[in-house]
Design a protein around this motif. Structure first.
Motif, PDB file in Angstrom:
ATOM      1  N   LEU A 245      26.772  22.861  55.110  1.00 27.10           N
ATOM      2  CA  LEU A 245      27.325  23.943  54.298  1.00 27.10           C
ATOM      3  C   LEU A 245      28.368  23.358  53.374  1.00 27.10           C
ATOM      4  O   LEU A 245      29.239  22.597  53.804  1.00 27.10           O
ATOM      5  N   ASN A 246      28.240  23.778  52.127  1.00 25.88           N
ATOM      6  CA  ASN A 246      29.229  23.311  51.162  1.00 25.88           C
ATOM      7  C   ASN A 246      30.415  24.265  51.205  1.00 25.88           C
ATOM      8  O   ASN A 246      30.658  25.035  50.272  1.00 25.88           O
ATOM      9  N   LEU A 247      31.123  24.267  52.358  1.00 31.85           N
ATOM     10  CA  LEU A 247      32.219  25.201  52.552  1.00 31.85           C
ATOM     11  C   LEU A 247      33.364  24.942  51.590  1.00 31.85           C
ATOM     12  O   LEU A 247      34.070  25.864  51.191  1.00 31.85           O
ATOM     13  N   SER A 248      33.522  23.722  51.258  1.00 28.91           N
ATOM     14  CA  SER A 248      34.627  23.398  50.360  1.00 28.91           C
ATOM     15  C   SER A 248      34.426  24.056  48.998  1.00 28.91           C
ATOM     16  O   SER A 248      35.354  24.665  48.446  1.00 28.91           O
ATOM     17  N   ASP A 249      33.206  23.938  48.478  1.00 28.26           N
ATOM     18  CA  ASP A 249      32.935  24.567  47.182  1.00 28.26           C
ATOM     19  C   ASP A 249      33.037  26.082  47.283  1.00 28.26           C
ATOM     20  O   ASP A 249      33.548  26.754  46.364  1.00 28.26           O
ATOM     21  N   ARG A 250      32.523  26.639  48.398  1.00 23.26           N
ATOM     22  CA  ARG A 250      32.587  28.090  48.586  1.00 23.26           C
ATOM     23  C   ARG A 250      34.038  28.563  48.649  1.00 23.26           C
ATOM     24  O   ARG A 250      34.406  29.564  48.028  1.00 23.26           O
ATOM     25  N   ARG A 251      34.863  27.858  49.414  1.00 20.20           N
ATOM     26  CA  ARG A 251      36.271  28.228  49.528  1.00 20.20           C
ATOM     27  C   ARG A 251      36.956  28.125  48.175  1.00 20.20           C
ATOM     28  O   ARG A 251      37.762  28.983  47.798  1.00 20.20           O
ATOM     29  N   GLN A 252      36.624  27.072  47.448  1.00 17.65           N
ATOM     30  CA  GLN A 252      37.239  26.898  46.134  1.00 17.65           C
ATOM     31  C   GLN A 252      36.836  28.037  45.199  1.00 17.65           C
ATOM     32  O   GLN A 252      37.653  28.565  44.436  1.00 17.65           O
ATOM     33  N   GLY A 253      35.539  28.439  45.271  1.00 21.53           N
ATOM     34  CA  GLY A 253      35.078  29.535  44.424  1.00 21.53           C
ATOM     35  C   GLY A 253      35.783  30.845  44.743  1.00 21.53           C
ATOM     36  O   GLY A 253      36.176  31.589  43.835  1.00 21.53           O
ATOM     37  N   LEU A 254      35.941  31.137  46.056  1.00 22.05           N
ATOM     38  CA  LEU A 254      36.622  32.372  46.440  1.00 22.05           C
ATOM     39  C   LEU A 254      38.095  32.343  46.020  1.00 22.05           C
ATOM     40  O   LEU A 254      38.648  33.361  45.573  1.00 22.05           O
ATOM     41  N   ASN A 255      38.728  31.193  46.184  1.00 25.94           N
ATOM     42  CA  ASN A 255      40.131  31.094  45.773  1.00 25.94           C
ATOM     43  C   ASN A 255      40.271  31.268  44.265  1.00 25.94           C
ATOM     44  O   ASN A 255      41.208  31.930  43.786  1.00 25.94           O
ATOM     45  N   ASP A 256      39.338  30.668  43.526  1.00 29.62           N
ATOM     46  CA  ASP A 256      39.380  30.843  42.068  1.00 29.62           C
ATOM     47  C   ASP A 256      39.169  32.311  41.686  1.00 29.62           C
ATOM     48  O   ASP A 256      39.854  32.852  40.800  1.00 29.62           O
ATOM     49  N   GLU A 257      38.176  32.962  42.371  1.00 29.16           N
ATOM     50  CA  GLU A 257      37.918  34.372  42.092  1.00 29.16           C
ATOM     51  C   GLU A 257      39.136  35.231  42.441  1.00 29.16           C
ATOM     52  O   GLU A 257      39.496  36.158  41.706  1.00 29.16           O
ATOM     53  N   ARG A 258      39.804  34.889  43.551  1.00 33.44           N
ATOM     54  CA  ARG A 258      40.970  35.665  43.977  1.00 33.44           C
ATOM     55  C   ARG A 258      42.092  35.548  42.944  1.00 33.44           C
ATOM     56  O   ARG A 258      42.749  36.543  42.621  1.00 33.44           O
ATOM     57  N   ARG A 259      42.300  34.321  42.421  1.00 28.20           N
ATOM     58  CA  ARG A 259      43.321  34.177  41.391  1.00 28.20           C
ATOM     59  C   ARG A 259      42.969  34.985  40.136  1.00 28.20           C
ATOM     60  O   ARG A 259      43.838  35.630  39.528  1.00 28.20           O
ATOM     61  N   THR A 260      41.686  34.973  39.768  1.00 33.55           N
ATOM     62  CA  THR A 260      41.262  35.741  38.586  1.00 33.55           C
ATOM     63  C   THR A 260      41.452  37.234  38.791  1.00 33.55           C
ATOM     64  O   THR A 260      41.950  37.957  37.906  1.00 33.55           O
ATOM     65  N   LEU A 261      41.050  37.749  39.985  1.00 37.67           N
ATOM     66  CA  LEU A 261      41.192  39.176  40.274  1.00 37.67           C
ATOM     67  C   LEU A 261      42.661  39.592  40.289  1.00 37.67           C
ATOM     68  O   LEU A 261      43.019  40.680  39.808  1.00 37.67           O
ATOM     69  N   ARG A 262      43.522  38.732  40.839  1.00 35.70           N
ATOM     70  CA  ARG A 262      44.944  39.060  40.855  1.00 35.70           C
ATOM     71  C   ARG A 262      45.496  39.120  39.432  1.00 35.70           C
ATOM     72  O   ARG A 262      46.318  39.978  39.105  1.00 35.70           O
ATOM     73  N   ASP A 263      45.037  38.200  38.593  1.00 37.60           N
ATOM     74  CA  ASP A 263      45.479  38.225  37.194  1.00 37.60           C
ATOM     75  C   ASP A 263      45.007  39.508  36.506  1.00 37.60           C
ATOM     76  O   ASP A 263      45.770  40.158  35.757  1.00 37.60           O
ATOM     77  N   GLN A 264      43.715  39.888  36.775  1.00 38.06           N
ATOM     78  CA  GLN A 264      43.197  41.115  36.168  1.00 38.06           C
ATOM     79  C   GLN A 264      43.960  42.347  36.672  1.00 38.06           C
ATOM     80  O   GLN A 264      44.278  43.263  35.889  1.00 38.06           O
ATOM     81  N   LEU A 265      44.227  42.370  37.977  1.00 38.03           N
ATOM     82  CA  LEU A 265      44.950  43.504  38.545  1.00 38.03           C
ATOM     83  C   LEU A 265      46.332  43.630  37.907  1.00 38.03           C
ATOM     84  O   LEU A 265      46.784  44.745  37.592  1.00 38.03           O
ATOM     85  N   GLN A 266      46.975  42.497  37.692  1.00 41.47           N
ATOM     86  CA  GLN A 266      48.285  42.535  37.047  1.00 41.47           C
ATOM     87  C   GLN A 266      48.177  43.046  35.611  1.00 41.47           C
ATOM     88  O   GLN A 266      49.019  43.826  35.141  1.00 41.47           O
ATOM     89  N   GLU A 267      47.110  42.629  34.929  1.00 40.71           N
ATOM     90  CA  GLU A 267      46.921  43.083  33.550  1.00 40.71           C
ATOM     91  C   GLU A 267      46.712  44.605  33.499  1.00 40.71           C
ATOM     92  O   GLU A 267      47.269  45.302  32.627  1.00 40.71           O
ATOM     93  N   TYR A 268      45.890  45.148  34.439  1.00 39.26           N
ATOM     94  CA  TYR A 268      45.670  46.597  34.474  1.00 39.26           C
ATOM     95  C   TYR A 268      46.967  47.343  34.793  1.00 39.26           C
ATOM     96  O   TYR A 268      47.259  48.399  34.212  1.00 39.26           O
ATOM     97  N   ASP A 269      47.751  46.795  35.726  1.00 36.34           N
ATOM     98  CA  ASP A 269      49.024  47.439  36.064  1.00 36.34           C
ATOM     99  C   ASP A 269      49.940  47.473  34.845  1.00 36.34           C
ATOM    100  O   ASP A 269      50.627  48.480  34.585  1.00 36.34           O
ATOM    101  N   GLU A 270      49.963  46.373  34.115  1.00 41.23           N
ATOM    102  CA  GLU A 270      50.806  46.334  32.919  1.00 41.23           C
ATOM    103  C   GLU A 270      50.289  47.316  31.858  1.00 41.23           C
ATOM    104  O   GLU A 270      51.084  47.991  31.171  1.00 41.23           O
ATOM    105  N   ALA A 271      48.930  47.419  31.718  1.00 41.79           N
ATOM    106  CA  ALA A 271      48.362  48.351  30.737  1.00 41.79           C
ATOM    107  C   ALA A 271      48.670  49.804  31.118  1.00 41.79           C
ATOM    108  O   ALA A 271      49.033  50.635  30.268  1.00 41.79           O
ATOM    109  N   LEU A 272      48.541  50.153  32.415  1.00 42.95           N
ATOM    110  CA  LEU A 272      48.853  51.510  32.866  1.00 42.95           C
ATOM    111  C   LEU A 272      50.327  51.833  32.649  1.00 42.95           C
ATOM    112  O   LEU A 272      50.692  52.949  32.250  1.00 42.95           O
ATOM    113  N   ALA A 273      51.170  50.837  32.901  1.00 39.68           N
ATOM    114  CA  ALA A 273      52.601  51.060  32.676  1.00 39.68           C
ATOM    115  C   ALA A 273      52.865  51.327  31.196  1.00 39.68           C
ATOM    116  O   ALA A 273      53.694  52.180  30.828  1.00 39.68           O
ATOM    117  N   ALA A 274      52.142  50.583  30.318  1.00 37.26           N
ATOM    118  CA  ALA A 274      52.326  50.782  28.875  1.00 37.26           C
ATOM    119  C   ALA A 274      51.863  52.186  28.457  1.00 37.26           C
ATOM    120  O   ALA A 274      52.495  52.858  27.637  1.00 37.26           O
TER     121      ALA A 274
END
Length: 649
Positions: free
Chosen positions: A277-306
């Protein structure tokens, strides 16, 4: 090799060199007052022969002399100039070497150019002396290095400076320096003829054979020890491999052959592995996705606040518009007053600096505000719709972030299972490594037989070389040579009436002590237990005269000169200005010492040159014939010394 001349050259190069001539094969005496440079002659000769760390005085010699040159002659009549520049600092390695026939003399100042170094100078002089290519090999385990015998070691037998000739604890030149005592013990047998390159080569071969035998013994012992260790630990390794699942169906009490077979089976077994199992690549992909989702969530929060801030500002704006519009609508209640002249104050009827807005202007402004309020109210539904869209999209990102967290936790659980499997595989690899080491270090019967055969061959070779080395018996041959030297030493010690010599059965040199030993019926007496400087100097004289007589008789590769500094110092005050004017000196003993020196030089029939620096100046004709320099003031009171008075400025 003997000395013909010693030359010193002024540092400015503009004056003639100071040349001191020697007579080969005879007694040479340098006499004079104190502080005239008599003792420095020995140090200069020692320096010209290649000494690396000179002991030259600082003044006035080092302040005036730029070069030193020594002219020497060899037994075949060839000559050599050994020149060295003034040392700079602790030492210098530069040198100049010239060779030639009987016409070669001390060089002119313009000919002094470094063309060699100390190592080459020593090598060439050693070859001319006949010192063989003899590399001394210390005994095995001696803890010191091998070295090549050269003129540097032979010269140690040719000098006795003022402090050494009266030293009751040491017999040879520089013997008290670190490591020099052992060097003298190692090289003296060679110069006496008791040892040579053949013996050294045999000892070297014996040392190498003994080393090879020890290596063969170690290998054989290791093989036996490892075989015994494998038999003792093999069953434990089998049980350990069984516990890790590498072996099945293990007998309860396997024999030695079965243990070896089981260990080989365990070594060949493969550890359990999980599906790749290429667990390392899978873990890296999930971590990358998590960082992207957190960035998007922050952007939506900032847009709603605006959007919220926009709505709040819109409500505040429309409220203000309603308030102002309601106030302006009161103008519609005016009657004829709205035609009032705006340039006249209605209260005081005075002209105004600036006219007031007219009712018509205010009515137009009211209409304009009503239009803006209507437009602002049409934007409110758009903002509400945009906010609902942003909220829906933000909730979608939050849900995806939650799912991402669930997947990461599942992956961590999978990692834990993989880690446990890896730890088990590591334990298996460790067990297999121990098994591999045990099997590698286990010699078969054929291996042990081969090692036993190699050991037997090494022992036979060492024994054969030991027999050859025992036949050499360098120690016994050295004692035989020293016994021959002791014959002359004993006779001359009795002649000089030295302390304890009258009852001595033998006066000899001890190789172990490197000093004179007097053997009497009452026991052995070293020089350190004989009193008075007179006796210490006397025993030094007879020891070195007998040693050099033996070396010349046997044509040994040692320079044919002996330099002695202040051999009569014990008979004068500590620093006599002119010993010839001292009335209460023991002139009989002084005369006896110099007479022995002269007779030994004659006894060797030209093969031994003796050079003495001393305060004494005997009136005997033979003594005056031996004087090559008398450094006392002349009839006009002019000073004579090693350094010409004109050089001192």
């Amino acid at each position: 090799m003997q000395l013909l001349a010693l030359a010193m050259y002024h540092r400015d190069g503009g004056t003639a060199p100071r040349v001191l001539r020697f007579r080969p094969g005879a007694l040479n005496i340098i006499t004079g007052e104190s502080e005239t440079g008599k003792s420095e002659v020995l140090d200069i000769v020692d320096y010209c022969l290649g000494r690396r760390t000179p002991n030259l005085p600082d003044e006035p010699i080092d302040q005036t002399v730029g070069w030193y040159a020594l002219l020497v002659v060899f037994g075949d009549g060839s000559r050599m100039v050994l020149a060295r520049p003034r040392p700079v600092g602790a030492s210098t390695l530069h040198a100049m070497v010239q060779t030639g026939d009987s016409r070669l003399d001390v060089p002119a100042i313009g000919e002094l150019v470094p063309n060699s170094n100390v190592a080459a100078l020593r090598s060439e002089v050693s070859a001319r002396l006949g010192i063989e290519d003899f590399r001394f090999q210390p005994p095995a385990g001696a803890g010191r290095n091998a070295f090549d015998v050269s003129i540097a070691h032979a010269a140690l037998l040719c000098f006795q400076n003022q402090n050494e000739i009266a030293d009751k604890k040491a017999l040879f030149h520089r013997q008290t320096e670190t490591g020099m005592t052992q060097t003298l013990k190692d090289t003296l047998p060679y110069f006496l003829g008791a040892a040579g390159p053949e013996q050294a080569l045999r000892r070297h071969h014996l040392t190498e054979a003994a080393r090879a035998q020890r290596a063969a013994q170690r290998k054989y012992d290791d093989a036996l020890r490892h075989q015994a260790a494998t038999e003792a630990n093999g069953l434990a390794l089998v049980r350990l491999a069984q516990n890790e699942g590498l072996l099945t169906d293990v007998p309860a009490a396997p024999n030695t052959t079965q243990v070896v077979d089981l260990l080989q089976q365990a070594l060949a077994a493969s550890p359990r592995t999980a599906a790749p199992l290429n667990l390392s690549d899978r873990r890296q992909g999930l971590n990358d996705e998590r960082r992207t989702l957190r960035d998007q969530l922050q952007e939506y929060d900032e847009a709603l606040a605006a959007v919220d801030r926009w709505q709040q500002q819109g409500r505040a704006f429309t409220g203000e518009l309603h308030l102002q519009l309601d106030r302006l609508k009161t103008l519609a209640l005016l009657g004829p007053e709205h035609q009032h002249d705006t340039s006249i104050c209605p209260m005081c009827t005075q002209p105004l600096p600036q006219p007031d807005p007219s009712a018509q202007d205010i009515a137009e402004l009211t209409g304009h505000l009503a239009e803006e309020l209507a437009h602002a109210q049409t934007l409110q539904p758009v903002r509400e719709e945009h906010r609902r869209t942003l909220r829906a999209e933000r909730d979608g990102v939050a849900e995806r972030l939650r799912l991402n967290g669930v997947q990461l936790r599942e992956l961590m659980a999978s990692d834990e299972r993989m880690r446990n499997l890896q730890e088990q595989n590591l334990r298996i690899a460790h067990v297999q490594g121990r098994i591999a080491e045990a099997l590698t270090r286990t010699g078969s019967d054929s291996d042990i037989s081969r090692l036993r055969h190699n050991l037997a061959l090494a022992e036979e070779q060492t024994a054969a070389l030991q027999v050859l080395a025992d036949e050499d018996d360098v120690a016994a041959e050295t004692e035989r040579c020293l016994a021959a030297i002791a014959t002359d030493m004993t006779a001359w010690a009795k002649r000089l009436d030295l302390g304890q010599a009258a009852d001595a059965t033998e006066v000899s040199i001890s190789l172990n002590l490197l000093n004179v030993v007097v053997r009497r019926p009452a026991g052995r007496l070293p020089l350190t237990r004989i009193g008075s400087a007179k006796n210490w100097i006397g025993y030094h004289l007879v020891a070195h005269l007998a040693l050099h007589t033996y070396l010349r008789r046997n044509d040994r590769p040692v320079p044919g000169f002996l330099m002695l500094d202040q051999p009569t110092q014990a008979f004068f005050p500590e620093r006599p200005r002119d010993a010839s004017k001292i009335q209460d000196a023991d002139w009989a003993t002084v005369t006896a010492y110099f007479t022995l020196l002269n007779e030994v030089a004659q006894l060797n029939e030209g093969s031994l040159q003796i050079i003495v620096s001393d305060h004494a100046n005997l009136p005997d004709s033979w003594f005056q014939d031996a004087v090559i320099a008398n450094w006392r003031p002349d009839e006009d009171g002019n000073r004579n010394a090693l350094i010409p008075p004109g050089w001192l400025g």
